[in-house]
Design an enzyme around this catalytic site. Structure first.
Site, short mmCIF file in Angstrom:
data_model
loop_
_atom_site.label_atom_id
_atom_site.label_comp_id
_atom_site.label_asym_id
_atom_site.label_seq_id
_atom_site.Cartn_x
_atom_site.Cartn_y
_atom_site.Cartn_z
CG HIS A 30 -5.60 -2.40 -0.10
ND1 HIS A 30 -4.82 -1.96 -1.14
CD2 HIS A 30 -5.04 -1.86 1.02
CE1 HIS A 30 -3.85 -1.18 -0.69
NE2 HIS A 30 -3.96 -1.11 0.63
CG ASP B 252 -6.93 -2.54 -3.83
OD1 ASP B 252 -7.70 -1.89 -3.10
OD2 ASP B 252 -5.71 -2.63 -3.61
CB SER C 284 -0.96 -0.04 1.19
OG SER C 284 -1.97 0.92 1.07
#
Length: 726
Positions: free
Chosen positions: A701, A669, A594
């Site tokens: 995600h 995601d 991320s």
């Protein structure tokens, strides 16, 4: 180079001797539950303050029960409810009590929508007459009992409903809800993700009014994802997602009166051109509602009190910051209508006391350290309970302090990460402690002095099991980088030889206010890092500028330039570590997920003379692709700060790639869209750069489910070995 080592003492039960540690961690063992810890699920302190309830599962017959325990003895007193006694539902997975504990809301099944939101089937159990009522035939959102338990409100198809549990009648209280247009009482995607809540409605103390936020998403741009599944044709999931600089949902605050069956919009005496309502909460007075209003730049936060009788709104508190103001969930109303508030207005997050008009009474905590959790206020003893890092920024401890800011006492005693769950009357607390050498243990304490009363769960069987594995100590230290002492940990191979030269893999997240270097028990990444260490790699993690728990100035230095100072710190830290004789400066890699993927990409591109490889999982590749609330909090809008957005986004530095690069994303995601990776891929192709990339179909995600994590970490392990050797 300045590295000050702060080695932790190694528990004898854990690191007994190198000779005893002969088993190797495998990727399979990380994901098959071998290292799972035991805990206490759905702990609820009963109103009497003497007992607590816990949700227990019987895996043999697949039933569940809510069992009552005595704080003083930790012995089971009784079973409040067992699914074996219910004819209509075989089991339940969660529960909550009404304020008076006369009703229990039971969750029987749930399906996830996004990170925090779910749809589920719910029942209400009456503890007095033993009756069971199904709340709704359809899956619903956020069912919430009224304070006396005679009604329940919930969200369905973007509208709000109230069910009378006495008569059985259900009333619809909003009627304009429509998918991707209007939402009543449930947050939109960006509020859920960035303000951290889903239920945007609240009962007042009398149970005769409901305050709720209405979201008008009409002008918010849509984002779509193809979900491939197993059917012949894919399904397109379409939802409103405001990217930086785009239109947000228009929000408004409303009050519904159950007696008159009327809804009134709340108006405040201030003009907001573009704003958020990140929190609403009724006070102890059934007619006083609090609401936090936040401007779009998020550097001005206003606390309003609304009188539900007159609909007059009073501005009680206004906070302004040159960067941004953190939204607080710690607002607590006292019996005299004064209130507790947390703020970092003096440069560190601390606890404050205000009267009902917003006039400051006193700052309760003070110092160059952060309050990390506020637990509550005991009116009998006039003490406040909280968690902080005043014992070092990598540790957490539990404290009590007088409302007047005096007589502070540390209630936790073991170094590491401590958190507390207090009994309803604050007589007792259950402390959860862990450290890098001690798995989570749950202990009962007296809240007056912190005295240990009893052990509850200690996970010593896991500790004993791990003593047979090749576990290397996690060495904590500080490293001086770019004029700052940064927290760092390092894991060396258990048979480390300082005369040898090892490849280095750096791990980081680096997002604003985050922390990775912490004295706590292992997560799955820690076990993977241990596996790599036993195969001859050194692992290091550095929390650079912009990370949390070292004051607002340290955290907010990255304002308007995300990816500048954080990347500089990772590159410089790698250089300093690479200068050590036992690290091979030609074999340094970095990885992250991320924000960490955003960082690892940047580090490889902009530090191409330092890093040989990088892995970026689910990375942001340009802040123009991410949502309004998170991105604009730190960057303002791209219309105002184009250079800040573009200068430090890895998608604009692809031509600098020299090393080995692995790019990973989930196609479903909803948070960091796969668009980030596809656009990066195209930029790399047009720059004629070779790289590897992997898309996980229909994964969000977190990229998990079935063998997904096993496959991903196997891929990453093989990539590291191919690039860095060993």
């Amino acid at each position: 180079m300045t590295i000050r080592l702060l080695f932790l003492a190694l528990g004898m039960c854990f690191f007994t001797s190198i000779n005893a540690q002969n088993k190797s961690i495998t990727i399979e063992s990380i994901w098959d539950g071998t290292f799972r810890t035991q805990g206490m699920q759905s702990l609820h302190s009963m109103n009497n303050g003497k007992q607590y309830a816990v949700l227990n599962f019987n895996r043999a017959n697949r039933t569940s029960s809510i069992d009552l325990y005595d704080y003083s003895t930790l012995e089971k007193v009784s079973t409040i409810l067992s699914s074996e006694d219910l004819e209509t539902i075989p089991s339940f997975i969660d529960y909550s009590f009404s304020s008076d504990e006369s009703k229990i809301l039971l969750t029987t099944d749930q399906t996830s929508i996004y990170r925090r939101s779910t749809l589920g089937t719910y029942y209400v159990y009456n503890t007095v007459d033993k009756s069971l009522i199904k709340v709704a035939e359809e899956p619903i959102q956020e069912p919430t009992l009224s304070p006396n338990g005679d009604k329940i409100a919930y969200g369905l198809n973007n509208n709000l409903y109230v069910k009378d549990l006495v008569s059985g009648d259900t009333s619809q209280i909003t009627f304009d809800g429509e998918k991707n247009t209007i939402i009543n009482g449930i947050t939109d995607w960006v509020y859920e993700e960035e303000f951290g809540f889903v239920r945007a409605f609240d009962w007042n103390a009398a149970g005769d009014k409901i305050a709720f936020i209405r979201f008008d998403e009409t002008d918010v741009p849509e984002f779509s994802m193809d979900v491939y599944g197993s059917d012949l044709y894919q399904i397109q999931q379409v939802f409103k997602y405001p990217k930086a600089g785009e239109a947000n949902a228009l929000v408004s605050l409303h009050l519904y009166d159950l007696n008159t069956k009327t809804t009134t919009e709340v108006k405040v005496d201030k003009t907001y051109n573009d704003f958020y309502i990140p929190r609403i909460k009724w006070s102890k007075d059934a007619n006083i509602l609090s609401a936090q209003f936040l401007n779009r730049h998020q550097n001005e936060l206003d606390l309003w009190f609304i009188d539900a009788k007159t609909m007059k709104a009073s501005l009680v508190l206004a906070e302004v910051d040159k960067a941004y103001v953190d939204v607080t969930s710690d607002l607590t109303f006292l019996n005299n209508h004064s209130f507790i508030w947390t703020s970092e207005k003096d440069g560190y997050n601390h606890i404050y006391h205000y009267d009902k008009t917003g006039k400051s009474i006193n700052q309760i905590t003070n110092g160059n350290w952060e309050v990390t959790s506020y637990y509550g206020y005991d009116a009998k003893t006039k003490r406040i309970f909280y968690q902080s890092v005043e014992n070092g920024s990598i540790n957490r401890d539990v404290y009590a302090i007088g409302l007047n800011g005096k007589n502070k006492i540390r209630l936790s005693s073991k170094e590491g990460t401590n958190s507390a769950s207090f009994s309803a009357d604050f007589t007792y607390f259950i402390n959860t402690h862990s450290s890098t050498t001690t798995p989570p243990n749950y202990t009962l304490h007296d809240s007056k002095t912190g005295k240990l009363l009893k052990n509850i769960v200690d996970n010593q069987s896991l500790a004993a099991q791990l003593s047979n594995y090749k576990i290397a100590p996690k060495e904590f230290s500080t490293i001086q980088v770019n004029g700052n002492d940064l927290n760092m940990y390092m894991i060396k191979p258990l048979d480390f030889d300082a005369s040898k030269s090892y490849p280095l893999l750096m791990f980081q997240y680096s997002g604003p206010g985050s922390q990775q270097v912490a004295n706590r028990w292992h997560g799955t990444n820690d076990y993977w890092h241990q596996m790599l260490a036993q195969q001859g790699y050194i692992i290091a993690c550095v929390d650079g500028r912009g990370t949390g728990l070292k004051g607002a100035e340290f955290k907010k230095v990255t304002q308007n330039e995300l990816g500048k100072y954080e990347v500089e710190d990772q590159i410089e830290a790698a250089k300093k570590l690479g200068s050590q004789a036992f690290i091979d400066a030609e074999r340094i890699g970095i990885w992250g997920w991320s924000y960490g993927g955003f960082m690892s990409s940047n580090a490889l591109f902009q530090g191409n003379d330092v890093f040989k490889m990088a892995i970026a999982v689910a990375p942001v590749t340009s802040w123009r692709f991410y949502d309004t609330i998170y991105t604009e909090r730190y960057m303002t809008t791209p219309q105002e700060n184009a250079a800040g957005y573009d200068n430090n986004s890895p998608i604009n530095h692809v031509e600098k790639l020299k090393g080995d690069f692995l790019l990973v994303h989930g196609s479903a995601d909803d948070n960091v869209h796969v668009q980030n990776t596809t656009r990066m891929v195209e930029a790399l192709i047009q720059a004629n750069k070779q790289f590897e990339w992997l898309i996980y179909p229909d994964k969000n995600h977190g990229i998990y489910g079935g063998n997904t994590r096993l496959h991903l970490y196997t891929k990453m392990t093989n990539f590291i070995k191919a690039s860095l050797g060993n």
